[in-house]
Scaffold this motif. Structure first.
Motif, PDB file in Angstrom:
ATOM      1  N   LYS A  11       4.621   9.949  63.889  1.00  0.00           N
ATOM      2  CA  LYS A  11       5.636  10.817  64.475  1.00  0.00           C
ATOM      3  C   LYS A  11       6.948  10.065  64.625  1.00  0.00           C
ATOM      4  O   LYS A  11       6.988   8.907  64.970  1.00  0.00           O
ATOM      5  N   GLY A  12       8.019  10.779  64.407  1.00  0.00           N
ATOM      6  CA  GLY A  12       9.307  10.121  64.402  1.00  0.00           C
ATOM      7  C   GLY A  12      10.058  10.203  65.717  1.00  0.00           C
ATOM      8  O   GLY A  12      10.572   9.229  66.203  1.00  0.00           O
ATOM      9  N   GLU A  13      10.135  11.376  66.340  1.00  0.00           N
ATOM     10  CA  GLU A  13      10.969  11.543  67.515  1.00  0.00           C
ATOM     11  C   GLU A  13      10.165  11.317  68.784  1.00  0.00           C
ATOM     12  O   GLU A  13       9.016  11.695  68.891  1.00  0.00           O
ATOM     13  N   LEU A  79      -4.375  -2.387  57.674  1.00  0.00           N
ATOM     14  CA  LEU A  79      -4.568  -2.140  59.105  1.00  0.00           C
ATOM     15  C   LEU A  79      -3.411  -1.358  59.724  1.00  0.00           C
ATOM     16  O   LEU A  79      -3.627  -0.556  60.639  1.00  0.00           O
ATOM     17  N   THR A  80      -2.187  -1.594  59.253  1.00  0.00           N
ATOM     18  CA  THR A  80      -1.039  -0.936  59.884  1.00  0.00           C
ATOM     19  C   THR A  80      -1.143   0.584  59.824  1.00  0.00           C
ATOM     20  O   THR A  80      -0.643   1.285  60.703  1.00  0.00           O
ATOM     21  N   ASN A  81      -1.799   1.113  58.784  1.00  0.00           N
ATOM     22  CA  ASN A  81      -1.955   2.562  58.645  1.00  0.00           C
ATOM     23  C   ASN A  81      -2.961   3.148  59.639  1.00  0.00           C
ATOM     24  O   ASN A  81      -3.050   4.365  59.774  1.00  0.00           O
ATOM     25  N   CYS A  82      -3.720   2.283  60.282  1.00  0.00           N
ATOM     26  CA  CYS A  82      -4.769   2.754  61.187  1.00  0.00           C
ATOM     27  C   CYS A  82      -4.349   2.735  62.642  1.00  0.00           C
ATOM     28  O   CYS A  82      -5.170   2.984  63.532  1.00  0.00           O
ATOM     29  N   SER A 262      10.291   5.722  66.082  1.00  0.00           N
ATOM     30  CA  SER A 262      11.143   6.027  64.934  1.00  0.00           C
ATOM     31  C   SER A 262      12.008   4.814  64.611  1.00  0.00           C
ATOM     32  O   SER A 262      12.689   4.300  65.505  1.00  0.00           O
ATOM     33  N   PRO A 263      11.927   4.329  63.365  1.00  0.00           N
ATOM     34  CA  PRO A 263      11.138   4.789  62.214  1.00  0.00           C
ATOM     35  C   PRO A 263       9.633   4.686  62.502  1.00  0.00           C
ATOM     36  O   PRO A 263       9.239   4.006  63.437  1.00  0.00           O
ATOM     37  N   PRO A 264       8.803   5.342  61.696  1.00  0.00           N
ATOM     38  CA  PRO A 264       7.359   5.324  61.911  1.00  0.00           C
ATOM     39  C   PRO A 264       6.815   3.903  62.064  1.00  0.00           C
ATOM     40  O   PRO A 264       7.196   2.989  61.336  1.00  0.00           O
ATOM     41  N   GLU A 265       5.886   3.739  63.020  1.00  0.00           N
ATOM     42  CA  GLU A 265       5.394   2.402  63.359  1.00  0.00           C
ATOM     43  C   GLU A 265       4.755   1.689  62.174  1.00  0.00           C
ATOM     44  O   GLU A 265       4.918   0.467  62.014  1.00  0.00           O
ATOM     45  N   ASN A 266       4.016   2.437  61.338  1.00  0.00           N
ATOM     46  CA  ASN A 266       3.323   1.761  60.236  1.00  0.00           C
ATOM     47  C   ASN A 266       4.298   1.188  59.211  1.00  0.00           C
ATOM     48  O   ASN A 266       4.093   0.108  58.665  1.00  0.00           O
TER      49      ASN A 266
END
Length: 468
Positions: A11-13, A79-82, A262-266
């Protein structure tokens, strides 16, 4: 079946004051995350790499330094995607730590195994940092002694007092309430790691330029004063030291949990991971290779604290002081997740307990009685263990060898297979499982070598009488 490359919706916002999970809005960036990673990665590991190359030689040593870096980077990217996982009600849910991610993706039994491996790593690393800091403190005193009385003097000193000094400082730092308050420590520690690594490289270059040309080896170095069996154990121990040098996956989610939405954490974490591991690998290669040229096949186990260099003594002192300052911060980076786990579990078990939950304020300082007693007890126990087993190379190798495969390779690959829905026995499935198997075999050999090294060290030392 079509594979889904981006598994987790990011999620961004975020609201002005709170994130989508109701917690205070996170403010971390790729810069702070990179600093956390470099702080966690570049630590005691860099000090033993010259010795590792002296056991492995040019080809095999350099190959392992690069391969372990690539494997660590690749599995951390997975891992970052999880960090976020699908949720039937909210759309996505955050995995605040490594164990939660394993439980969400792989289930309860794997969760228990992960908990054992992760906290073994964090506890072991904190003990290793305590050992290394005391050795560096002792090295500062010995350096001045050598300068005053000559290099032929022993200038030996007990490490117990230095272990106690380090523990007293950690008793204070450990009262920082959570991981989000560590950014300033990570920045300072990162600067220190660059300083002492640069000093080590500079001293190596000066030693080489001064005409030092000790014998090095393209392949596995011959050791005329050592049996083939002893040489084999040292090679296994060196592999464990290299594995230890790149380990930070156990705190990856805690670092990612400090990032803004935001930007997305991954995406931000992938950038930070690439920067952190690239910087660490570059320093490792430069320090290890230059140190090997300077010292050859007889390199010391810790080339800054075991006096590969004597002069200029003040520069050696600065390098060891930077090591101590760096490890003061790095200790907190690795141990805070363990503190958080114990305290979160305690709050769930005793939600009505004032001792566990009540916060007190003295000016700007807030403290909790349970946190004060529990964290202080941990620091004291870790220091006592460091006094009992102050064996630098073997201890680091044991931590690296026993935790590299499960935390850096096995769990990331298994979670990737589940989330990407990779078909069993497909080409990618086979490649990933082969990578995991090879890393398991390498880790097993390294563990055997490190355990053997610890046994030999214990047999030839006196309890609580570590001497630098």
């Amino acid at each position: 079946m079509k594979k889904q490359e981006n598994f987790c919706v990011e999620k961004g916002e975020a609201p002005q004051e709170f994130d989508d999970d109701g917690q205070l809005r996170r403010t971390g960036t790729w810069m702070s995350a990179s600093a956390h990673i470099i702080t966690a990665v570049i630590g005691t590991g860099v000090l033993s790499l010259t010795w590792c190359l002296a056991q492995l030689g040019w080809i095999f040593g350099t190959f392992l330094l690069v391969v372990f870096a690539v494997i660590s980077w690749y599995t951390c990217i997975l891992l970052t995607n999880c960090y976020r996982s699908p949720h039937p009600v909210t759309g996505t849910t955050r995995n605040y730590n490594y164990m939660q991610a394993v439980k969400t993706n792989l289930g309860g039994r794997q969760y228990i195994w992960c908990a054992i491996a992760q906290y073994e790593t964090l506890i072991g690393v904190s003990i290793g940092y305590t050992i290394t800091s005391s050795i560096s403190m002792g090295a500062i005193k010995r350096s001045n002694c050598f300068h005053k009385y000559g290099h032929d003097k022993g200038c030996h000193t007990l490490n117990s007092s230095y272990l106690s000094i380090f523990a007293c400082i950690q008793l204070v730092l450990s009262q920082l309430p959570n991981f989000h308050k560590l950014s300033f420590l990570s920045v300072i520690a990162t600067i220190m790691s660059f300083v002492y690594s640069t000093i080590g490289m500079g001293l190596s270059i000066a030693k080489i330029a001064g005409g030092s040309h000790p014998k090095t080896s393209i392949g596995i170095p011959p050791k005329e004063d050592m049996s083939s069996k002893e040489k084999m154990w040292n090679i296994f121990c060196a592999i464990g030291d290299v594995a230890f040098a790149y380990g930070f996956t156990s705190i990856l989610f805690e670092i990612q949990d400090t990032l803004k939405s935001s930007p997305p954490e991954n995406k931000v974490m992938k950038t930070a991971t690439t920067i952190g591991i690239s910087a660490s690998a570059t320093f490792y290669l430069l320090c290890g290779l230059l140190g090997y040229v300077a010292f050859g096949n007889n390199a010391p186990g810790n080339y800054l604290s075991e006096f590969g260099f004597y002069e200029p003594f003040w520069l050696v002192d600065i390098a060891n002081l930077c090591i101590v300052i760096h490890l003061l911060g790095a200790y907190q980076v690795v141990v805070q997740p363990f503190f958080a786990f114990v305290e979160s579990w305690s709050r769930r078990m005793w939600p009505e307990s004032r001792f566990v939950n009540k916060e007190y304020a003295i000016g700007y300082f807030r403290f909790n009685l349970f946190r004060l007693i529990w964290r202080s007890t941990y620091v004291i126990l870790a220091t006592v263990i460091a006094m009992m087993f102050p064996f630098f190379n073997a201890f680091l190798a044991l931590i690296g060898s026993t935790t590299f495969w499960p935390l850096t390779v096995y769990f990331p690959i298994e979670m990737y297979i589940v989330q990407a829905k990779i078909r069993r026995y497909s080409f990618r499935w086979i490649l990933l499982r082969m990578l995991s198997l090879v890393c398991l075999l390498v880790s097993s050999l390294a563990a055997a070598g490190s355990i053997r090294g610890l046994v030999v060290s214990v047999q030839t030392s006196k309890l609580f009488l570590s001497v630098s």
